[in-house]
Design a protein around this motif. Structure first.
Motif, PDB file in Angstrom:
ATOM      1  N   ARG A   1     -41.174  32.780  24.849  1.00 16.20           N
ATOM      2  CA  ARG A   1     -42.249  32.543  25.813  1.00 16.20           C
ATOM      3  C   ARG A   1     -41.663  32.513  27.216  1.00 16.20           C
ATOM      4  O   ARG A   1     -40.587  31.961  27.425  1.00 16.20           O
ATOM      5  CB  ARG A   1     -42.933  31.205  25.527  1.00 16.20           C
ATOM      6  CG  ARG A   1     -44.060  30.872  26.521  1.00 16.20           C
ATOM      7  CD  ARG A   1     -44.673  29.506  26.244  1.00 16.20           C
ATOM      8  NE  ARG A   1     -45.465  29.506  25.049  1.00 16.20           N
ATOM      9  CZ  ARG A   1     -46.799  29.546  25.024  1.00 16.20           C
ATOM     10  NH1 ARG A   1     -47.481  29.584  26.147  1.00 16.20           N
ATOM     11  NH2 ARG A   1     -47.442  29.536  23.876  1.00 16.20           N
ATOM     12  N   THR A   2     -42.388  33.092  28.151  1.00 13.28           N
ATOM     13  CA  THR A   2     -41.961  33.065  29.549  1.00 13.28           C
ATOM     14  C   THR A   2     -43.176  33.160  30.460  1.00 13.28           C
ATOM     15  O   THR A   2     -44.206  33.708  30.065  1.00 13.28           O
ATOM     16  CB  THR A   2     -40.971  34.201  29.865  1.00 13.28           C
ATOM     17  OG1 THR A   2     -40.515  34.063  31.204  1.00 13.28           O
ATOM     18  CG2 THR A   2     -41.584  35.567  29.677  1.00 13.28           C
ATOM     19  N   ASP A   3     -43.023  32.625  31.649  1.00  9.19           N
ATOM     20  CA  ASP A   3     -44.035  32.757  32.701  1.00  9.19           C
ATOM     21  C   ASP A   3     -43.582  33.755  33.758  1.00  9.19           C
ATOM     22  O   ASP A   3     -44.236  33.900  34.787  1.00  9.19           O
ATOM     23  CB  ASP A   3     -44.294  31.399  33.376  1.00  9.19           C
ATOM     24  CG  ASP A   3     -45.037  30.430  32.472  1.00  9.19           C
ATOM     25  OD1 ASP A   3     -45.745  30.883  31.555  1.00  9.19           O
ATOM     26  OD2 ASP A   3     -44.913  29.211  32.681  1.00  9.19           O
ATOM     27  N   ASN A   4     -42.463  34.417  33.500  1.00  4.76           N
ATOM     28  CA  ASN A   4     -41.910  35.377  34.451  1.00  4.76           C
ATOM     29  C   ASN A   4     -41.640  36.700  33.749  1.00  4.76           C
ATOM     30  O   ASN A   4     -41.253  36.711  32.575  1.00  4.76           O
ATOM     31  CB  ASN A   4     -40.589  34.856  35.037  1.00  4.76           C
ATOM     32  CG  ASN A   4     -40.784  33.567  35.781  1.00  4.76           C
ATOM     33  OD1 ASN A   4     -41.542  33.503  36.737  1.00  4.76           O
ATOM     34  ND2 ASN A   4     -40.120  32.510  35.337  1.00  4.76           N
ATOM     35  N   PRO A   5     -41.819  37.809  34.436  1.00  2.00           N
ATOM     36  CA  PRO A   5     -41.489  39.098  33.830  1.00  2.00           C
ATOM     37  C   PRO A   5     -40.012  39.148  33.429  1.00  2.00           C
ATOM     38  O   PRO A   5     -39.161  38.544  34.090  1.00  2.00           O
ATOM     39  CB  PRO A   5     -41.773  40.101  34.960  1.00  2.00           C
ATOM     40  CG  PRO A   5     -42.709  39.398  35.874  1.00  2.00           C
ATOM     41  CD  PRO A   5     -42.337  37.941  35.797  1.00  2.00           C
ATOM     42  N   VAL A   6     -39.734  39.827  32.330  1.00  2.00           N
ATOM     43  CA  VAL A   6     -38.356  39.979  31.856  1.00  2.00           C
ATOM     44  C   VAL A   6     -38.087  41.452  31.573  1.00  2.00           C
ATOM     45  O   VAL A   6     -39.010  42.235  31.349  1.00  2.00           O
ATOM     46  CB  VAL A   6     -38.077  39.146  30.583  1.00  2.00           C
ATOM     47  CG1 VAL A   6     -38.241  37.665  30.850  1.00  2.00           C
ATOM     48  CG2 VAL A   6     -38.956  39.583  29.429  1.00  2.00           C
ATOM     49  N   ALA A   7     -36.834  41.797  31.527  1.00  2.00           N
ATOM     50  CA  ALA A   7     -36.433  43.164  31.187  1.00  2.00           C
ATOM     51  C   ALA A   7     -36.705  43.417  29.708  1.00  2.00           C
ATOM     52  O   ALA A   7     -36.624  42.502  28.880  1.00  2.00           O
ATOM     53  CB  ALA A   7     -34.950  43.361  31.490  1.00  2.00           C
ATOM     54  N   ALA A   8     -37.014  44.649  29.384  1.00  2.00           N
ATOM     55  CA  ALA A   8     -37.257  45.016  27.990  1.00  2.00           C
ATOM     56  C   ALA A   8     -36.045  44.696  27.117  1.00  2.00           C
ATOM     57  O   ALA A   8     -36.193  44.350  25.946  1.00  2.00           O
ATOM     58  CB  ALA A   8     -37.617  46.493  27.902  1.00  2.00           C
ATOM     59  N   ALA A   9     -34.863  44.761  27.688  1.00  2.00           N
ATOM     60  CA  ALA A   9     -33.646  44.464  26.925  1.00  2.00           C
ATOM     61  C   ALA A   9     -33.647  43.033  26.392  1.00  2.00           C
ATOM     62  O   ALA A   9     -33.107  42.775  25.310  1.00  2.00           O
ATOM     63  CB  ALA A   9     -32.412  44.695  27.793  1.00  2.00           C
ATOM     64  N   VAL A  10     -34.255  42.118  27.117  1.00  2.00           N
ATOM     65  CA  VAL A  10     -34.348  40.722  26.655  1.00  2.00           C
ATOM     66  C   VAL A  10     -35.182  40.661  25.373  1.00  2.00           C
ATOM     67  O   VAL A  10     -34.821  39.972  24.418  1.00  2.00           O
ATOM     68  CB  VAL A  10     -34.950  39.810  27.748  1.00  2.00           C
ATOM     69  CG1 VAL A  10     -35.236  38.419  27.224  1.00  2.00           C
ATOM     70  CG2 VAL A  10     -34.028  39.754  28.958  1.00  2.00           C
ATOM     71  N   LEU A  11     -36.279  41.394  25.341  1.00  2.00           N
ATOM     72  CA  LEU A  11     -37.114  41.421  24.140  1.00  2.00           C
ATOM     73  C   LEU A  11     -36.383  42.091  22.985  1.00  2.00           C
ATOM     74  O   LEU A  11     -36.428  41.609  21.851  1.00  2.00           O
ATOM     75  CB  LEU A  11     -38.429  42.125  24.432  1.00  2.00           C
ATOM     76  CG  LEU A  11     -39.322  41.426  25.439  1.00  2.00           C
ATOM     77  CD1 LEU A  11     -40.495  42.306  25.827  1.00  2.00           C
ATOM     78  CD2 LEU A  11     -39.798  40.087  24.900  1.00  2.00           C
ATOM     79  N   THR A  12     -35.687  43.175  23.274  1.00  2.00           N
ATOM     80  CA  THR A  12     -34.914  43.863  22.238  1.00  2.00           C
ATOM     81  C   THR A  12     -33.890  42.916  21.623  1.00  2.00           C
ATOM     82  O   THR A  12     -33.780  42.817  20.396  1.00  2.00           O
ATOM     83  CB  THR A  12     -34.213  45.100  22.833  1.00  2.00           C
ATOM     84  OG1 THR A  12     -35.210  45.994  23.322  1.00  2.00           O
ATOM     85  CG2 THR A  12     -33.355  45.807  21.803  1.00  2.00           C
ATOM     86  N   GLN A  13     -33.147  42.212  22.456  1.00  2.00           N
ATOM     87  CA  GLN A  13     -32.128  41.273  21.960  1.00  2.00           C
ATOM     88  C   GLN A  13     -32.766  40.137  21.167  1.00  2.00           C
ATOM     89  O   GLN A  13     -32.234  39.732  20.126  1.00  2.00           O
ATOM     90  CB  GLN A  13     -31.317  40.717  23.117  1.00  2.00           C
ATOM     91  CG  GLN A  13     -30.440  41.749  23.787  1.00  2.00           C
ATOM     92  CD  GLN A  13     -29.865  41.269  25.110  1.00  2.00           C
ATOM     93  OE1 GLN A  13     -30.218  40.222  25.636  1.00  2.00           O
ATOM     94  NE2 GLN A  13     -28.964  42.068  25.664  1.00  2.00           N
ATOM     95  N   THR A  14     -33.886  39.628  21.651  1.00  2.00           N
ATOM     96  CA  THR A  14     -34.573  38.535  20.959  1.00  2.00           C
ATOM     97  C   THR A  14     -35.031  38.979  19.578  1.00  2.00           C
ATOM     98  O   THR A  14     -34.811  38.290  18.587  1.00  2.00           O
ATOM     99  CB  THR A  14     -35.782  38.040  21.792  1.00  2.00           C
ATOM    100  OG1 THR A  14     -35.314  37.592  23.061  1.00  2.00           O
ATOM    101  CG2 THR A  14     -36.513  36.914  21.092  1.00  2.00           C
ATOM    102  N   ILE A  15     -35.650  40.141  19.515  1.00  2.00           N
ATOM    103  CA  ILE A  15     -36.138  40.658  18.229  1.00  2.00           C
ATOM    104  C   ILE A  15     -34.978  40.967  17.297  1.00  2.00           C
ATOM    105  O   ILE A  15     -35.016  40.632  16.105  1.00  2.00           O
ATOM    106  CB  ILE A  15     -37.020  41.900  18.448  1.00  2.00           C
ATOM    107  CG1 ILE A  15     -38.311  41.494  19.157  1.00  2.00           C
ATOM    108  CG2 ILE A  15     -37.311  42.609  17.127  1.00  2.00           C
ATOM    109  CD1 ILE A  15     -39.110  42.656  19.696  1.00  2.00           C
ATOM    110  N   ASP A  16     -33.931  41.596  17.812  1.00  2.00           N
ATOM    111  CA  ASP A  16     -32.803  41.966  16.959  1.00  2.00           C
ATOM    112  C   ASP A  16     -32.065  40.757  16.404  1.00  2.00           C
ATOM    113  O   ASP A  16     -31.353  40.873  15.401  1.00  2.00           O
ATOM    114  CB  ASP A  16     -31.840  42.887  17.718  1.00  2.00           C
ATOM    115  CG  ASP A  16     -32.422  44.279  17.918  1.00  2.00           C
ATOM    116  OD1 ASP A  16     -33.493  44.584  17.345  1.00  2.00           O
ATOM    117  OD2 ASP A  16     -31.801  45.062  18.662  1.00  2.00           O
ATOM    118  N   ALA A  17     -32.236  39.595  17.026  1.00  2.00           N
ATOM    119  CA  ALA A  17     -31.613  38.372  16.528  1.00  2.00           C
ATOM    120  C   ALA A  17     -32.475  37.656  15.485  1.00  2.00           C
ATOM    121  O   ALA A  17     -32.010  36.717  14.834  1.00  2.00           O
ATOM    122  CB  ALA A  17     -31.334  37.421  17.695  1.00  2.00           C
ATOM    123  N   MET A  18     -33.705  38.110  15.285  1.00  2.00           N
ATOM    124  CA  MET A  18     -34.607  37.466  14.326  1.00  2.00           C
ATOM    125  C   MET A  18     -34.148  37.735  12.901  1.00  2.00           C
ATOM    126  O   MET A  18     -33.721  38.845  12.582  1.00  2.00           O
ATOM    127  CB  MET A  18     -36.033  37.984  14.506  1.00  2.00           C
ATOM    128  CG  MET A  18     -36.679  37.584  15.788  1.00  2.00           C
ATOM    129  SD  MET A  18     -38.320  38.362  15.899  1.00  2.00           S
ATOM    130  CE  MET A  18     -38.996  37.447  17.275  1.00  2.00           C
TER     131      MET A  18
END
Length: 131
Positions: A106-123
């Motif tokens: 969760r975030t209230d600020n825009p993030v780079a797509a790479a952050v989402l990729t890393q988050t998902i890949d760690a699931m």
């Protein structure tokens, strides 16, 4: 209430929508909310995700965008999704829901797509699927 998306909206918004709950076990759900289509943070995030379509597809991500009372990418009512996930109506926010139905990011600020990729890949479910 489904809406026609302005051109800035990424293509990874599902063309035929089901409810967020129906996606559990099958899809990860990325929910972006903003108070207006021209919200600077919402636009910045959409631009960051525009080139992420292939990565999102590989990771079974469906994007749901809520702007005001309008929702795209899910068959749910915008207000109901906001209430369920405690999402604001007056500023940008983004959450990532894992296939297990739990909030993963969760975030209230825009993030780079790479952050989402890393988050998902760690699931755990993603790691298990890569084996």
């Amino acid at each position: 209430m489904p809406i026609q998306l302005p051109p800035i909206m990424p293509v990874i918004v599902a063309p035929t929508a089901v409810s967020v709950a129906a996606m559990k076990g099958k899809r990860r759900v990325l929910i972006l909310v903003g108070p207006a289509f021209d919200d600077p943070s919402l636009r910045k995030e959409q631009q960051a995700l525009d080139g992420w379509r292939v990565q999102a597809a590989v990771r079974d991500v469906t994007m749901v965008v809520i702007v005001g009372d309008h929702i795209a990418g899910a068959a749910d009512d915008a207000a109901a999704v906001r209430r369920h996930w405690n999402l604001p109506s007056d500023h940008f926010a983004m959450i990532l829901i894992g296939k297990d139905g739990h909030e993963a990011f969760r975030t209230d600020n825009p993030v780079a797509a790479a952050v989402l990729t890393q988050t998902i890949d760690a699931m755990p479910m993603r790691r298990a699927g890569q084996r």
